[in-house]
Write an enzyme that holds these catalytic residues in place. Structure first.
Site, PDB file in Angstrom:
ATOM      1  N   GLN A   2      38.559  35.733  47.770  1.00 40.26           N
ATOM      2  CA  GLN A   2      37.987  34.429  48.068  1.00 40.26           C
ATOM      3  C   GLN A   2      36.613  34.577  48.706  1.00 40.26           C
ATOM      4  OE1 GLN A   2      39.125  31.452  47.294  1.00 40.26           O
ATOM      5  NE2 GLN A   2      41.101  32.074  46.458  1.00 40.26           N
ATOM      6  N   TYR A  58      48.969  34.852  38.104  1.00 40.64           N
ATOM      7  CA  TYR A  58      47.531  35.083  38.335  1.00 40.64           C
ATOM      8  C   TYR A  58      47.371  35.623  39.759  1.00 40.64           C
ATOM      9  CZ  TYR A  58      47.562  31.575  34.566  1.00 40.64           C
ATOM     10  OH  TYR A  58      47.843  30.855  33.436  1.00 40.64           O
ATOM     11  N   GLU A  98      49.483  39.805  37.120  1.00 43.56           N
ATOM     12  CA  GLU A  98      48.033  39.780  37.028  1.00 43.56           C
ATOM     13  C   GLU A  98      47.610  40.635  35.846  1.00 43.56           C
ATOM     14  OE1 GLU A  98      44.227  39.575  37.079  1.00 43.56           O
ATOM     15  OE2 GLU A  98      45.259  38.397  38.632  1.00 43.56           O
ATOM     16  N   CYS A 130      41.186  25.332  41.373  1.00 44.49           N
ATOM     17  CA  CYS A 130      39.764  25.324  41.710  1.00 44.49           C
ATOM     18  C   CYS A 130      38.974  24.393  40.798  1.00 44.49           C
ATOM     19  CB  CYS A 130      39.183  26.745  41.659  1.00 44.49           C
ATOM     20  SG  CYS A 130      39.331  27.557  40.056  1.00 44.49           S
TER      21      CYS A 130
END
Length: 419
Positions: A238, A272, A296, A376
């Site tokens: 992040q 993810y 992932e 997002c």
């Protein structure tokens, strides 16, 4: 009218993507660098479509009370539009009003695209002593600079690949901004990434065009509370200095309020999953024996996730495309595994494009007790929430937005869906 013509516009709305909406003789015109309630003079830049035009704002004729001096001078309306840097589309708007606009964007996307009515709120990152700065600057721990064929180093002008040499980077942390100021000249065309992990030292990572990695990537550590996560210096983490702690706290709070205690004997999925940030969040809620699988597609991230989740005996990390993993699980899971999945939680943190119908249908087919969606992109979130609703999963507690990208149009959101 044609491109380069000047028009005066009353701005009445906001669209997803950091642009605002005016009308000229009934036709929608999308214009950045303004806000609802203003009248602006704009230059048309794209008049090809019948449905809408695009324009650049040149002058504010009547300003809204929420307008402020831009936090990044290089992006201000006084700058030629061709030279205005991108990445700070809301920097001319008072911070509280930025969040109100982001809340509006999420709500309108959910209503228009998802055809759902849900409560929405957007709050700042962090709390108390560890909170967002007053003006929403100084938060980026990761910045990409670009190098053009003439060796100029800087940010892209908004909506272009034109490099603008910028004297400052107000959204970056002080350490990243200082390191960026020293990156000047001599670099090969491409990109230069600056990364500041938890140890505070900025790594400068050249990414020349066409170059392939010749040395193993440096591994750095990031911290969330007392927990340490290993990640490649150039890998995904992040961007906001408070993002990881804010998101994990929000996910924990929303899950606890909606589901209560997690069943450690159930099977929980982190799709993810990256380096295991949210898998660790689920595991902490369930206890030391929690069964959680992080999925992932990036093998390096999966390798780190396995290390980051090592303390939980029931946790594992798997390298796979999420759509294929979910389809395989739905087809091959035993009756016992299906029963465990039905008592578990599935967390999705998809890329900007969203999870998509195939993944959503695959998740719903596993019949988990709850789904946590970390988004997002408001439009992708709305589309996927509509698909989930068709399949019997609704976010009745609403959408919790968090402003992890102040002074830009981006916003993060969390929703917990129950059967």
């Amino acid at each position: 009218m044609r491109d380069d013509d000047l028009i005066d516009l009353d701005i009445t709305g906001i669209a997803h993507g950091g642009v605002f909406v005016g009308r000229h003789e009934g036709r929608v015109v999308f214009v950045p660098d303004t806000l609802p309630g203003e009248r602006v003079r704009a230059r048309l830049t794209d008049t090809r479509k019948k449905a809408f035009w695009r324009a650049d704002a040149l002058e504010v004729l009547e300003s809204a009370p929420e307008r402020q001096s831009h936090v990044w001078r290089s992006a201000g309306i006084e700058v030629d539009p061709a030279q205005r840097v991108g990445g700070a589309e809301f920097g001319h708007i008072a911070l509280a009003h930025q969040r109100a606009l982001k809340e509006r964007v999420i709500r309108e996307a959910v209503e228009r695209v998802g055809r759902l009515e849900l409560p929405v709120d957007v709050v700042a990152a962090g709390v108390g002593d560890d909170a967002e700065s007053v003006d929403g600057t100084g938060w980026r721990t990761r910045v990409s600079l670009h190098v053009d064929d003439e060796g100029r180093v800087g940010a892209y002008a908004a909506r272009t690949h034109h490099v603008v040499e910028t004297p400052d980077l107000p959204l970056a942390t002080e350490a990243v901004a200082r390191a960026a100021a020293e990156v000047r000249g001599g670099a090969r065309p491409g990109r230069i990434d600056l990364v500041q992990p938890a140890d505070g030292r900025v790594r400068v990572l050249p990414r020349p065009e066409g170059a392939r990695g010749e040395t193993p990537p440096e591994i750095v550590e990031e911290r969330v509370g007392d927990r340490v996560f290993r990640v490649d210096a150039g890998g995904f983490w992040q961007v906001h200095r408070l993002a990881a702690s804010t998101l994990t706290s929000l996910v924990s709070a929303e899950l606890t309020a909606s589901v209560g205690a997690l069943d450690p004997e159930a099977t929980h999925l982190d799709l993810y999953g990256g380096v295991g940030l949210f898998a660790a969040t689920l595991a902490e809620l369930g206890g030391s024996a929690t069964r959680v699988v992080s999925v992932e597609s990036d093998a390096r991230a999966t390798e780190h996730a396995g290390e980051n989740l090592a303390e939980w005996i029931g946790a594992r990390a798997e390298t796979a495309r999420v759509d294929r993993f979910v389809a395989r699980l739905a087809a091959d899971a035993s009756e016992r595994e299906r029963e465990r999945l039905s008592r578990g939680v599935v967390l999705l943190d998809p890329p900007r494009a969203g999870a998509g119908r195939q993944v959503v249908e695959g998740v719903a087919a596993l019949s988990p007790s709850a789904v946590v969606y970390v988004a997002c992109d408001p439009v992708a979130l709305a589309r996927d929430l509509q698909t989930f609703a068709e399949l019997g999963y609704r976010a009745d507690r609403g959408i919790r937005g968090v402003d992890l990208f102040p002074n830009s149009h981006h916003v993060e959101a969390v929703a917990v869906l129950r059967r």
